[in-house]
Design a protein around this motif. Structure first.
Motif, PDB file in Angstrom:
ATOM      1  N   THR A 210       0.857  -1.207   0.000  1.00 51.33           N
ATOM      2  CA  THR A 210       0.000   0.000   0.000  1.00 51.33           C
ATOM      3  C   THR A 210       0.884   1.246   0.000  1.00 51.33           C
ATOM      4  N   TRP A 211       1.868   1.239   0.888  1.00 47.86           N
ATOM      5  CA  TRP A 211       2.762   2.403   1.016  1.00 47.86           C
ATOM      6  C   TRP A 211       3.540   2.634  -0.277  1.00 47.86           C
ATOM      7  N   LEU A 212       4.027   1.549  -0.884  1.00 51.24           N
ATOM      8  CA  LEU A 212       4.792   1.678  -2.142  1.00 51.24           C
ATOM      9  C   LEU A 212       3.909   2.240  -3.254  1.00 51.24           C
ATOM     10  N   THR A 213       2.635   1.816  -3.263  1.00 50.46           N
ATOM     11  CA  THR A 213       1.727   2.295  -4.312  1.00 50.46           C
ATOM     12  C   THR A 213       1.522   3.805  -4.190  1.00 50.46           C
ATOM     13  N   TYR A 214       1.262   4.266  -2.967  1.00 51.67           N
ATOM     14  CA  TYR A 214       1.070   5.708  -2.789  1.00 51.67           C
ATOM     15  C   TYR A 214       2.387   6.473  -2.981  1.00 51.67           C
ATOM     16  N   THR A 215       3.495   5.840  -2.601  1.00 48.10           N
ATOM     17  CA  THR A 215       4.798   6.487  -2.838  1.00 48.10           C
ATOM     18  C   THR A 215       5.026   6.628  -4.346  1.00 48.10           C
ATOM     19  N   ALA A 216       4.681   5.572  -5.081  1.00 44.77           N
ATOM     20  CA  ALA A 216       4.820   5.629  -6.546  1.00 44.77           C
ATOM     21  C   ALA A 216       3.944   6.749  -7.100  1.00 44.77           C
ATOM     22  N   TYR A 217       2.714   6.869  -6.569  1.00 45.25           N
ATOM     23  CA  TYR A 217       1.814   7.944  -7.021  1.00 45.25           C
ATOM     24  C   TYR A 217       2.465   9.311  -6.809  1.00 45.25           C
ATOM     25  N   LEU A 218       3.003   9.511  -5.600  1.00 38.24           N
ATOM     26  CA  LEU A 218       3.583  10.821  -5.282  1.00 38.24           C
ATOM     27  C   LEU A 218       4.783  11.127  -6.182  1.00 38.24           C
ATOM     28  N   HIS A 219       5.542  10.083  -6.558  1.00 38.57           N
ATOM     29  CA  HIS A 219       6.685  10.297  -7.456  1.00 38.57           C
ATOM     30  C   HIS A 219       6.230  10.503  -8.894  1.00 38.57           C
ATOM     31  N   PHE A 220       5.232   9.699  -9.314  1.00 35.39           N
ATOM     32  CA  PHE A 220       4.718   9.876 -10.684  1.00 35.39           C
ATOM     33  C   PHE A 220       4.161  11.281 -10.865  1.00 35.39           C
ATOM     34  N   ARG A 221       3.551  11.785  -9.793  1.00 36.68           N
ATOM     35  CA  ARG A 221       2.943  13.111  -9.894  1.00 36.68           C
ATOM     36  C   ARG A 221       3.999  14.199 -10.112  1.00 36.68           C
ATOM     37  N   PRO A 232      -4.651   9.019 -11.071  1.00 40.53           N
ATOM     38  CA  PRO A 232      -5.877   8.640 -10.353  1.00 40.53           C
ATOM     39  C   PRO A 232      -6.051   7.120 -10.279  1.00 40.53           C
ATOM     40  N   VAL A 233      -5.598   6.434 -11.333  1.00 42.45           N
ATOM     41  CA  VAL A 233      -5.707   4.971 -11.313  1.00 42.45           C
ATOM     42  C   VAL A 233      -4.848   4.400 -10.177  1.00 42.45           C
ATOM     43  N   LEU A 234      -3.651   4.970 -10.002  1.00 41.68           N
ATOM     44  CA  LEU A 234      -2.777   4.508  -8.906  1.00 41.68           C
ATOM     45  C   LEU A 234      -3.423   4.747  -7.538  1.00 41.68           C
ATOM     46  N   VAL A 235      -4.097   5.894  -7.417  1.00 44.58           N
ATOM     47  CA  VAL A 235      -4.751   6.221  -6.142  1.00 44.58           C
ATOM     48  C   VAL A 235      -5.898   5.235  -5.871  1.00 44.58           C
ATOM     49  N   ILE A 236      -6.654   4.928  -6.923  1.00 46.63           N
ATOM     50  CA  ILE A 236      -7.755   3.959  -6.769  1.00 46.63           C
ATOM     51  C   ILE A 236      -7.179   2.596  -6.390  1.00 46.63           C
ATOM     52  N   LEU A 237      -6.120   2.209  -7.100  1.00 45.92           N
ATOM     53  CA  LEU A 237      -5.458   0.925  -6.824  1.00 45.92           C
ATOM     54  C   LEU A 237      -4.927   0.890  -5.384  1.00 45.92           C
ATOM     55  N   GLY A 238      -4.342   2.015  -4.969  1.00 43.08           N
ATOM     56  CA  GLY A 238      -3.789   2.098  -3.610  1.00 43.08           C
ATOM     57  C   GLY A 238      -4.858   1.842  -2.561  1.00 43.08           C
ATOM     58  N   PHE A 239      -6.042   2.423  -2.779  1.00 41.48           N
ATOM     59  CA  PHE A 239      -7.103   2.226  -1.788  1.00 41.48           C
ATOM     60  C   PHE A 239      -7.592   0.774  -1.804  1.00 41.48           C
ATOM     61  N   LEU A 240      -7.695   0.205  -3.011  1.00 37.10           N
ATOM     62  CA  LEU A 240      -8.128  -1.203  -3.093  1.00 37.10           C
ATOM     63  C   LEU A 240      -7.120  -2.095  -2.364  1.00 37.10           C
ATOM     64  N   ILE A 241      -5.835  -1.795  -2.528  1.00 36.25           N
ATOM     65  CA  ILE A 241      -4.801  -2.589  -1.844  1.00 36.25           C
ATOM     66  C   ILE A 241      -4.903  -2.381  -0.331  1.00 36.25           C
ATOM     67  N   ALA A 242      -5.158  -1.131   0.063  1.00 36.84           N
ATOM     68  CA  ALA A 242      -5.304  -0.857   1.504  1.00 36.84           C
ATOM     69  C   ALA A 242      -6.456  -1.668   2.086  1.00 36.84           C
ATOM     70  N   MET A 243      -7.543  -1.746   1.334  1.00 41.02           N
ATOM     71  CA  MET A 243      -8.703  -2.512   1.818  1.00 41.02           C
ATOM     72  C   MET A 243      -8.411  -4.020   1.801  1.00 41.02           C
ATOM     73  N   PHE A 244      -7.621  -4.458   0.807  1.00 43.07           N
ATOM     74  CA  PHE A 244      -7.239  -5.878   0.807  1.00 43.07           C
ATOM     75  C   PHE A 244      -6.348  -6.162   2.023  1.00 43.07           C
ATOM     76  N   THR A 245      -5.476  -5.217   2.323  1.00 42.77           N
ATOM     77  CA  THR A 245      -4.618  -5.379   3.505  1.00 42.77           C
ATOM     78  C   THR A 245      -5.470  -5.506   4.761  1.00 42.77           C
ATOM     79  N   PHE A 246      -6.541  -4.740   4.798  1.00 41.96           N
ATOM     80  CA  PHE A 246      -7.407  -4.748   5.975  1.00 41.96           C
ATOM     81  C   PHE A 246      -8.281  -6.005   6.036  1.00 41.96           C
ATOM     82  N   PHE A 247      -8.987  -6.294   4.922  1.00 36.99           N
ATOM     83  CA  PHE A 247      -9.929  -7.418   4.943  1.00 36.99           C
ATOM     84  C   PHE A 247      -9.311  -8.706   4.397  1.00 36.99           C
ATOM     85  N   GLY A 248      -8.774  -8.613   3.180  1.00 35.21           N
ATOM     86  CA  GLY A 248      -8.330  -9.812   2.464  1.00 35.21           C
ATOM     87  C   GLY A 248      -7.288 -10.595   3.231  1.00 35.21           C
ATOM     88  N   VAL A 249      -6.302  -9.892   3.769  1.00 32.65           N
ATOM     89  CA  VAL A 249      -5.218 -10.586   4.477  1.00 32.65           C
ATOM     90  C   VAL A 249      -5.780 -11.319   5.702  1.00 32.65           C
TER      91      VAL A 249
END
Lengths: 260, 379
Positions: A210-221, A232-249
């Motif tokens: 999750t952190w790497l995804t948002y870090t990548a977003y901040l660098h891409f920006r 925006p796609v990275l941000v959407i993906l980041g949130f989906l990963i965050a939710m997977f981290t919360f529920f899926g794991v």
């Protein structure tokens, strides 16, 4: 019982916002207060449970969902009152839906609501900081998710730029809070409880993703134009990963955090 | 020549490279998050037969120490270092008020974390001991921790609230028959394993508590002390989340175990407390206590475990299973005695302070960076 009443208030707020969503002109002013009331009721529930378990009620999935829903409900109020977002109807509307979803999952069999005092490893002030900061960061990521979707759906360049700015602002606030909660406080707690600050446990690994995804977003920006669809796609993906981290794991990948 | 070096420098300090490497690291971490790590080869062939060979060949069964992952981390670290040096040079050339050092601190913190991790991975040691009341463990600084009290606190519901180990730190005993700590095992992928040693002689020696005035009829090997001598020393308490920090090491309350020992009585009523591996002399042979077996899932009243013995008599070997009240050779299995073992993890990690410094630096850098950016956004 209080949580049920909070759920009813959130639904009421949703209905009110829904009625006004596609109307132009006058703004509906009641729903933010209804969401605030729901958030405060959820805060009361968290306090009640904390007293019952003799520890801050953030020690299992049910309590985490109550806390997240509370934060989302309070965020609805904040977004409706903030100068930069006050004119957006879609933003509090979507955040309110997220608050309802969290609370609905909390009332499902997926999240048993039994009052169970925390096991020894969970009785740490670092855990409270770790979980609460992570969730506060994730609520800002949720705001980023909505603005990123709105950015993708925007019809003109001006709107796109406005939503891009909002997306960036929400991530720029959420990112340091999430970093502190998920990674820094989490590492300090793990070192204190288990004698290792990082162990590639599934939850840790996915928090890092999750952190790497948002870090990548901040660098891409920094390197791409802000109208690029990648961000925006990275941000959407980041949130989906965050939710997977919360529920899926929790449900799919067992590890040290399997009690959450 | 200069052009090549310039290009290399530009490539290595490129923000695009950083972004791409972050995505690659994330993708690799996804693979490591999905593929179970550190399992034996058979596991992958049974669970993912179509890709097992590939997973093992590229080392994705231990992805986070695989060459591919470490190569990407190395490239990322190089990129981060070159970028930080380049950026820092630029910032220092600006007037003091215009400087923005948040990203420098963040990057420097990350570099320190990466190098600190490498150092801790190479130098940290950890060992898990399971010790009972009266037992001792040897610590890295030469001192010995004697366990004086073990407490398990529970809530009203019976759920565990706390595991507490109390002890004293003192000098090593003059005569130590083992020359080492009580047995333990290092942490593996699946946690720890109890060694046969630990369940055997060493526990017998230090933690058996025979009835007052009696001595075991046939001690297995080591003498049994019914009152373990605890030397004077510095008292300490270890709890989960409240480890003890000594000179260069930390002791964590790691877990808690309960084991049972069969108690035999002979024809004169003398009691013998047995441990896995205890051997008792019997007429024309010997009897070895091997282990206890838990009964199948209880239906109705709980059933006591079964004690398994290997009886060797007149050259024949017989496996005997007994429950309390049963007779084994000339003995009766009277009862089981419960012993609590505190799981303590002793860790040395001389480079952890460096990692912690890196973490705090990165955190400070993150906050500084985004507070400045948010100020700029709201202006």
């Amino acid at each position: 019982m209080i949580a049920t009443f909070a759920f009813v208030l959130l639904v009421l707020s949703q209905v009110l916002q829904g009625i006004w969503l596609f109307r132009t002109g006058a703004r509906e002013r009641v729903s933010p207060w209804v969401s605030l009331a729901a958030g405060l009721l959820l805060a009361v529930t968290v306090v009640q449970r904390s007293i019952a378990i003799q520890f801050f009620a953030l020690t299992n999935l049910y309590e985490s969902l109550l806390f997240l829903s509370m934060l989302a409900a309070l965020m609805v109020f904040a977004l409706a009152k903030l100068r930069q977002t006050a004119d957006s109807k879609a933003l509090p509307f979507a955040l309110n839906i997220i608050a309802i979803i969290f609370l609905a999952i909390a009332s499902s069999p997926l999240a048993p609501s039994d009052i169970r005092p925390p096991v020894p490893a969970l009785q740490s002030g670092w855990l409270v900081l770790h979980v609460s900061f992570t969730f506060i960061g994730e609520i800002f990521f949720a705001v980023g998710l909505v603005t990123a979707i709105l950015q993708l759906a925007a019809k003109d360049e001006e709107q796109r730029r406005r939503f891009d700015r909002l997306t960036y602002t929400s991530i720029a606030i959420g990112y340091p809070i999430f970093t502190a909660g998920a990674l820094v406080f989490g590492a300090i707690w793990a070192e204190n409880a288990w004698g290792r600050w990082w162990g590639w446990d599934p939850k840790e690994t996915w928090a890092l993703i999750t952190w790497l995804t948002y870090t990548a977003y901040l660098h891409f920006r920094l390197v791409r134009k802000n109208t690029s669809r990648v961000m925006p796609v990275l941000v959407i993906l980041g949130f989906l990963i965050a939710m997977f981290t919360f529920f899926g794991v929790n449900f799919l990948l067992r590890g040290l955090h399997s009690y959450v | 020549m200069n052009t090549i070096l310039d290009r290399l420098y530009s490539f290595l300090r490129s923000l695009k490279l950083a972004a791409v490497l972050l995505v690659i690291l994330a993708l690799l971490a996804v693979a490591g998050g999905i593929i179970p790590q550190g399992k034996p080869a058979d596991f992958y062939f049974s669970r993912m037969p179509s890709v097992a060979r590939l997973v093992l060949w590229i080392g994705f069964d231990r992805l986070f120490t695989s060459r591919v992952f470490l190569l990407v981390v190395a490239l990322f670290t190089t990129n981060l270092t070159v970028c930080t040096v380049h950026r820092l040079g630029g910032e220092l050339s600006k007037p003091r008020k215009a400087r923005r050092h948040g990203p420098d601190l963040l990057h420097l913190g990350l570099i320190i974390i990466i190098f600190g991790s490498l150092l801790t991975a190479r130098t940290r040691t950890e060992k898990i001991y399971h010790a009972g009341l009266g037992q001792h463990i040897h610590l890295p600084d030469g001192q010995v921790l004697y366990l004086t009290n073990l407490r398990q606190e529970t809530y009203e519901s019976g759920r565990v609230r706390a595991w507490i180990t109390e002890g004293v730190l003192g000098p090593a005993p003059v005569e130590d028959p083992h020359g080492d700590s009580v047995a333990g095992d290092t942490l593996g992928e699946e946690g720890y394993a109890l060694s046969a040693d630990m369940l055997g002689i060493k526990v017998l020696e230090l933690a058996s508590i025979p009835a007052a005035g009696e001595t075991p009829a046939a001690p297995a090997q080591a003498p049994v002390s019914d009152k373990p001598e605890i030397p004077q020393g510095k008292p300490l308490t270890i709890k989960v989340n409240a480890p003890f920090k000594g000179k260069g090491y930390t002791i964590y309350q790691y877990d808690w175990k309960t084991i049972i020992h069969p108690v035999l009585t002979d024809s004169e009523g003398k009691r013998i407390v047995l441990h896995g591996g205890s051997r008792i002399t019997i007429p024309q042979g010997s009897m070895l206590f091997m282990a206890t077996e838990e009964p199948p899932a209880p239906q109705g009243a709980p059933v006591a475990p079964t004690a398994v013995f290997l009886v060797e008599q007149q050259g024949t070997r017989t496996m005997v299973r007994a429950r309390p009240g049963d007779t084994v050779s000339s003995f009766t299995l009277a009862e089981y005695q419960t012993q609590y073992l505190s799981g303590l993890k002793v860790k040395t990690d001389p480079w952890f302070p460096l990692v912690l410094a890196g973490i705090l630096l990165a955190m400070a850098g993150t906050v500084l960076t985004y507070v400045r950016k948010l100020k700029g956004l709201s202006a």
